[in-house]
Design a protein around this motif. Sequence first.
Motif, PDB file in Angstrom:
ATOM      1  N   LEU A   1      25.362  42.631  51.300  1.00 13.23           N
ATOM      2  CA  LEU A   1      26.267  43.892  51.504  1.00 13.23           C
ATOM      3  C   LEU A   1      27.143  43.953  50.870  1.00 13.23           C
ATOM      4  N   VAL A   2      28.140  42.811  50.271  1.00 12.63           N
ATOM      5  CA  VAL A   2      29.164  42.829  49.500  1.00 12.63           C
ATOM      6  C   VAL A   2      28.682  42.910  48.248  1.00 12.63           C
ATOM      7  N   LYS A   3      27.676  41.921  47.853  1.00 10.08           N
ATOM      8  CA  LYS A   3      27.271  41.786  46.451  1.00 10.08           C
ATOM      9  C   LYS A   3      26.670  43.220  45.988  1.00 10.08           C
ATOM     10  N   ARG A   4      25.917  43.954  46.643  1.00 13.19           N
ATOM     11  CA  ARG A   4      25.110  45.035  46.492  1.00 13.19           C
ATOM     12  C   ARG A   4      26.554  46.363  46.250  1.00 13.19           C
TER      13      ARG A   4
ATOM     14  N   LYS B   1      35.455  48.501  44.490  1.00 12.55           N
ATOM     15  CA  LYS B   1      36.421  47.515  44.805  1.00 12.55           C
ATOM     16  C   LYS B   1      36.533  46.925  46.527  1.00 12.55           C
ATOM     17  N   ILE B   2      36.306  45.834  46.780  1.00 12.49           N
ATOM     18  CA  ILE B   2      35.824  45.661  48.184  1.00 12.49           C
ATOM     19  C   ILE B   2      36.917  44.697  48.864  1.00 12.49           C
TER      20      ILE B   2
ATOM     21  N   LEU C   1      30.696  34.180  47.806  1.00 11.00           N
ATOM     22  CA  LEU C   1      30.754  35.217  47.131  1.00 11.00           C
ATOM     23  C   LEU C   1      31.000  35.079  45.742  1.00 11.00           C
ATOM     24  N   GLU C   2      31.846  33.838  45.589  1.00  4.99           N
ATOM     25  CA  GLU C   2      32.417  33.632  44.004  1.00  4.99           C
ATOM     26  C   GLU C   2      31.036  33.012  43.368  1.00  4.99           C
ATOM     27  N   TYR C   3      30.380  32.354  44.208  1.00  5.11           N
ATOM     28  CA  TYR C   3      28.950  31.593  43.752  1.00  5.11           C
ATOM     29  C   TYR C   3      28.030  32.991  43.185  1.00  5.11           C
ATOM     30  N   GLU C   4      27.876  33.873  44.212  1.00  8.41           N
ATOM     31  CA  GLU C   4      26.851  34.860  43.935  1.00  8.41           C
ATOM     32  C   GLU C   4      27.413  36.073  42.809  1.00  8.41           C
ATOM     33  N   LEU C   5      28.704  36.257  42.752  1.00 13.74           N
ATOM     34  CA  LEU C   5      29.130  37.332  41.936  1.00 13.74           C
ATOM     35  C   LEU C   5      30.133  36.741  40.841  1.00 13.74           C
TER      36      LEU C   5
END
Length: 658
Positions: free
Chosen positions: A344-347, A354-355, A372-376
């Motif tokens: 959800l946050v990635k999308r 800004k989340i 999230l640091e890895y994904e984004l």
Amino acid sequence: MYNFPKDLRDYQREKLKELIEKIEKGDKKLIFEGQTGIGKTRIAIELLKYLKTKNSSLKAIVVVDRIALTQNPWKKELEKWWPELIRNERYTIVYGGNRKKGVGFTVKEREKIYKFINEKDLLLITVQTLHNDIRRNIIDLEKFDFFIFDEAHKVVTEAEEQGKYRYSVYYKNLVLRLLIRKDSIILGLTIPDTQRTRETENKLKATPVISNAPAPEVKIKILSIESDEALTVDEIFKKTMQKLRNRLKDILGNKRPERVKKERFEEILEERKLNEKEKKKYMRDFSVYKLLFQARLCIWEGIKIRNFNRVIEYLAKFNSLSYSELEDLFETVCEKKLDAVIKLVKRLAEEGNKIMVYCKYKRTVETLYESLEYELVDKKVAYFVGGDPPYKLKEIQDCDVVIFSPVAKEGLDLPQFDILVHVSGIAGEFTRKQIMGRIRGGEVYYVVFQDTNDEEKLISVYEEWEVVLDRETSYEEAYIKIPLSDSGKIKYEILRDLSQNVSKEEYLPIEMPTDLTTTSGLGKLGEKIVEFHLESKGYEVLPLRKAAKKKRKWLKSRGLTDLQIKFIKENLAIVPEPPLDLIAFLNKPLIIEVKTSRQQSPPKLEKEQIKLLDKAIEVGFNVAIASVHVSESEEKIEAEVSFWYPMYNNFNKNVISL
């Protein structure tokens, strides 16, 4: 002369005028109630500016409950609406903390600041620090005329029963002192129309000034995760916890066990005059219930409680699933929750939003941050948790995703975020509104498992009793060996499990902190060992943080004089932990400071501790230092205890007959 700023909104101007009129008519205890985001801080600043035009020597205190709030919103809002105060350094910010981490001020530094407080117009201070410094008698409230309580509902805290409130330990002494002073002006700031707000009005003896201005509009969305595993987990917890609640009903009636502190539960058992066997049975059920309650909160956040093996072992007794099946089940539920949040946050971030992500526990923050640091990779991801320095709030201004612990629940002004994502369900409308107000409009997502307790919280009438594992030391049962000799150094051996190769008669149960990697955990282990040693010699032992809260009658029954009780109440009611550790009762009351380390070295005391121990001797206490040296292997823990006694303000090693 004060001029109303032209940029004040109409409702802000109206409420500011109402506050001024009430003060001029002699009503000096007020509480301003308005929805989050309408500018309560701005109105309070303007009221202070107005009062300064009437009395140029007026001094004000803003009391907040967390360090972060001194910077955001207060310093941030002052920079915007009263820049000359900041520019001319007519304010000061004070809070305790950990100087090794670059956070906070030592007692000595605060004493120096207070000596020059007359040169300032405004003091921003955390309530914990103010409470402790009043107890230490190093700050004089008589120097201040105007007191602002931000998040004023913190003046009361929830009692054992739903919908019941009592004074917060941090605020009680402060509020009572201020109410006696007829000339001091008190202004509380909070949200309107809740039972907690009404109780706060009552405790502050304050007249409400209520704004009907609506909060910034937010769109609430619920991301419901369908999961058979989550439904099974939910059913397992509900069934087991209900059994325990039924058992505890004889003792607690309709009170929820999670809302009763351990100390109060022990008092209730004493009041019922139960025998030792019954007490142990109820105490075991009570402890297990609280453990399960905490474990379920963690599961809905995608993490496991640190001593989760105990949870699984207990649940396996009452359910048909085996230990390994339960372990796999919980692992799957945790993975599904975190995976849903990350997706959800990635999308949302990739769509340019800004989340702000809100978690109940620091471990959830850490886990999500890494993922999230890895994904984004092309986005700026950061986190902010309790204990982080306030200046970090400025550093995260430009980030795309920031993950927060409960430090962001109230007070912070974070309008840069478009979206707030909750990792789990939040109980109680009061808390939901408070967190929602941080982003000043936008969208709010709750990520919950469908048809479970996780989702049920979103329609809860009552506030969920907070269980903040990051602040509490969790314990597990271990086994301690009675030493053959206690002359000189006393050596204790502790086993986490009783293996088949030891004589079980040589060991007794002892509570041990689950996590010994932290300074706090290691220190608590030392206290538990010293408690065990003294109790084996016939002493009744109590942590000083508990003794300081005991009633005068109870302390007198243990042989304390009025002077000794006054010493404890005035010097050791320090929150969250007093500067000394234990008190023991036998013939003459004994105060003990416990120093625990992994190194063999003489105990070192801070100046404040030496001063307090000197005072304790003056009022008739015996005092001692217990030095506990801990070494640890996979099989066992060894703890060597030495006792020291004071001589001419230095602590010299000596064998004490304890």
